[in-house]
Design a protein around this motif. Structure first.
Motif, mmCIF file in Angstrom:
data_model
loop_
_atom_site.group_PDB
_atom_site.id
_atom_site.type_symbol
_atom_site.label_atom_id
_atom_site.label_comp_id
_atom_site.label_asym_id
_atom_site.label_seq_id
_atom_site.Cartn_x
_atom_site.Cartn_y
_atom_site.Cartn_z
ATOM 1 N N MET A 1 35.519 37.218 78.820
ATOM 2 C CA MET A 1 35.581 38.524 79.589
ATOM 3 C C MET A 1 36.806 39.174 79.254
ATOM 4 S SD MET A 1 35.715 38.795 83.854
ATOM 5 C CE MET A 1 34.475 37.427 83.849
ATOM 6 N N ALA A 2 37.872 38.411 78.928
ATOM 7 C CA ALA A 2 39.168 39.093 78.624
ATOM 8 C C ALA A 2 39.145 39.768 77.061
ATOM 9 C CB ALA A 2 40.049 38.106 78.256
ATOM 10 N N ARG A 3 37.945 39.089 76.261
ATOM 11 C CA ARG A 3 37.755 39.748 74.799
ATOM 12 C C ARG A 3 37.134 41.002 75.239
ATOM 13 N NH1 ARG A 3 34.130 37.169 72.278
ATOM 14 N NH2 ARG A 3 35.075 35.223 72.481
ATOM 15 N N ASP A 4 35.990 41.048 75.922
ATOM 16 C CA ASP A 4 35.253 42.162 76.398
ATOM 17 C C ASP A 4 36.283 43.216 76.612
ATOM 18 O OD1 ASP A 4 33.167 40.636 75.315
ATOM 19 O OD2 ASP A 4 32.299 40.156 77.275
ATOM 20 N N LEU A 5 36.977 42.930 77.699
ATOM 21 C CA LEU A 5 37.895 43.978 78.323
ATOM 22 C C LEU A 5 38.662 44.518 77.375
ATOM 23 C CD1 LEU A 5 38.922 42.210 81.823
ATOM 24 C CD2 LEU A 5 37.402 44.388 81.349
ATOM 25 N N LEU A 6 39.192 43.674 76.140
ATOM 26 C CA LEU A 6 40.222 44.249 75.308
ATOM 27 C C LEU A 6 39.174 45.202 74.348
ATOM 28 C CD1 LEU A 6 42.241 40.990 74.540
ATOM 29 C CD2 LEU A 6 43.129 43.228 75.616
ATOM 30 N N ASP A 7 38.053 44.755 73.887
ATOM 31 C CA ASP A 7 37.200 45.368 73.204
ATOM 32 C C ASP A 7 36.842 46.814 73.708
ATOM 33 O OD1 ASP A 7 35.118 42.753 71.977
ATOM 34 O OD2 ASP A 7 37.023 43.406 71.198
ATOM 35 N N ALA B 1 38.756 48.497 75.780
ATOM 36 C CA ALA B 1 40.070 49.296 75.630
ATOM 37 C C ALA B 1 40.128 49.774 74.417
ATOM 38 C CB ALA B 1 41.301 48.434 76.011
ATOM 39 N N LYS B 2 39.852 49.123 73.308
ATOM 40 C CA LYS B 2 40.016 49.474 71.984
ATOM 41 C C LYS B 2 38.804 50.861 71.730
ATOM 42 C CE LYS B 2 39.743 47.999 67.152
ATOM 43 N NZ LYS B 2 39.665 46.813 66.465
ATOM 44 N N ARG B 3 37.786 50.267 72.205
ATOM 45 C CA ARG B 3 36.751 51.599 71.970
ATOM 46 C C ARG B 3 37.164 52.654 72.810
ATOM 47 N NH1 ARG B 3 33.314 47.117 72.979
ATOM 48 N NH2 ARG B 3 33.014 47.802 75.068
ATOM 49 N N ASP C 1 48.347 51.892 70.098
ATOM 50 C CA ASP C 1 47.258 51.007 69.620
ATOM 51 C C ASP C 1 47.878 49.628 68.800
ATOM 52 O OD1 ASP C 1 44.773 50.784 66.958
ATOM 53 O OD2 ASP C 1 44.351 50.050 68.960
ATOM 54 N N ASP C 2 48.785 50.021 67.871
ATOM 55 C CA ASP C 2 49.482 48.877 67.246
ATOM 56 C C ASP C 2 49.829 47.887 68.087
ATOM 57 O OD1 ASP C 2 50.680 50.801 64.506
ATOM 58 O OD2 ASP C 2 48.763 50.077 64.780
ATOM 59 N N LEU C 3 50.632 48.489 69.455
ATOM 60 C CA LEU C 3 51.278 47.667 70.278
ATOM 61 C C LEU C 3 49.979 46.630 71.175
ATOM 62 C CD1 LEU C 3 54.055 49.863 71.884
ATOM 63 C CD2 LEU C 3 54.311 47.963 70.549
ATOM 64 N N LYS C 4 49.284 47.394 71.362
ATOM 65 C CA LYS C 4 48.200 46.568 71.979
ATOM 66 C C LYS C 4 47.297 45.781 71.293
ATOM 67 C CE LYS C 4 46.883 50.231 75.495
ATOM 68 N NZ LYS C 4 46.128 51.383 75.781
ATOM 69 N N SER C 5 47.241 46.121 69.952
ATOM 70 C CA SER C 5 46.605 45.067 68.960
ATOM 71 C C SER C 5 47.549 43.867 68.904
ATOM 72 C CB SER C 5 46.595 45.828 67.614
ATOM 73 O OG SER C 5 45.536 46.680 67.600
ATOM 74 N N ALA C 6 49.022 44.077 68.856
ATOM 75 C CA ALA C 6 49.950 42.935 68.774
ATOM 76 C C ALA C 6 49.483 42.007 70.141
ATOM 77 C CB ALA C 6 51.092 43.190 68.727
ATOM 78 N N LYS C 7 49.535 42.865 71.421
ATOM 79 C CA LYS C 7 49.497 42.179 72.674
ATOM 80 C C LYS C 7 47.985 41.267 72.425
ATOM 81 C CE LYS C 7 52.328 44.972 75.415
ATOM 82 N NZ LYS C 7 52.176 46.085 76.358
ATOM 83 N N VAL C 8 46.885 42.081 71.984
ATOM 84 C CA VAL C 8 45.661 41.393 72.011
ATOM 85 C C VAL C 8 45.666 40.022 71.122
ATOM 86 C CG1 VAL C 8 43.242 41.616 71.000
ATOM 87 C CG2 VAL C 8 44.213 43.421 72.406
ATOM 88 N N ARG C 9 46.355 40.418 69.994
ATOM 89 C CA ARG C 9 46.454 38.841 69.019
ATOM 90 C C ARG C 9 47.310 37.992 69.903
ATOM 91 N NH1 ARG C 9 47.272 42.982 65.291
ATOM 92 N NH2 ARG C 9 49.453 42.812 65.307
ATOM 93 N N GLU C 10 48.279 38.371 70.621
ATOM 94 C CA GLU C 10 48.974 37.459 71.378
ATOM 95 C C GLU C 10 48.114 36.638 72.461
ATOM 96 O OE1 GLU C 10 51.992 36.196 70.299
ATOM 97 O OE2 GLU C 10 52.075 34.564 71.929
ATOM 98 N N VAL C 11 47.486 37.387 73.137
ATOM 99 C CA VAL C 11 46.492 36.950 74.287
ATOM 100 C C VAL C 11 45.586 35.947 73.701
ATOM 101 C CG1 VAL C 11 44.854 37.607 75.672
ATOM 102 C CG2 VAL C 11 47.061 38.897 75.702
#
Length: 139
Positions: free
Chosen positions: A28-34, A36-38, A94-104
């Motif tokens: 579910m977290a991955r779907d939410l992140l996806d 947000a990315k979209r 987006d770079d910050l969010k991507s880093a946060k996504v990787r950390e999550v």
């Protein structure tokens, strides 16, 4: 013996359900992140479209009004600069969010692995306990 076996099976089932719940939460977290990315990509595409439109409008205006070229050009160039700056800000965001996504994702995987290790250890303990009870019954 049957009671211990049923208890072991119930505990194993409970642990599997907990693991399934954790996996579902991470999906579910991955779907939410996806999502947000979209959403970011959609906004970026819209801004790029606006940038293209502003550039086209600049070209058209320059061709139509040679007398007002200076003012119009500066105005549209400022819009373009503003849009480019906004795009850079969104890219940095987006770079910050991507880093946060990787950390999550790392934390999520680490949590799942820890939970799996806990489940495996509990299963081993229950198996050992079950085997000891079997030995005690045989004695």
């Amino acid at each position: 013996l049957d009671a211990a076996k049923k208890e072991f099976e119930q505990k194993e089932k409970n642990l599997q359900e907990q693991l399934d719940d954790r996996l579902e939460d991470s999906e579910m977290a991955r779907d939410l992140l996806d999502a947000a990315k979209r959403d970011f990509e959609r906004k970026e595409k819209n801004l790029l479209k606006q940038l293209d439109e502003a550039q086209e409008q600049l070209i058209t205006t320059v061709k139509q009004k040679h007398q007002d070229t200076g003012d119009a050009e500066e105005s549209y160039l400022q819009k373009i600069r503003n849009l480019k700056m906004r795009i850079r800000e969104l890219e940095e965001d987006d770079d910050l969010k991507s880093a946060k996504v990787r950390e999550v994702e790392k934390v999520k995987l680490r949590t799942i692995e820890e939970k799996e290790d806990e489940c495996i250890e509990k299963i081993r303990q229950l198996k050992k306990q079950y085997e000891e009870q079997l030995e005690d019954k045989e004695d």
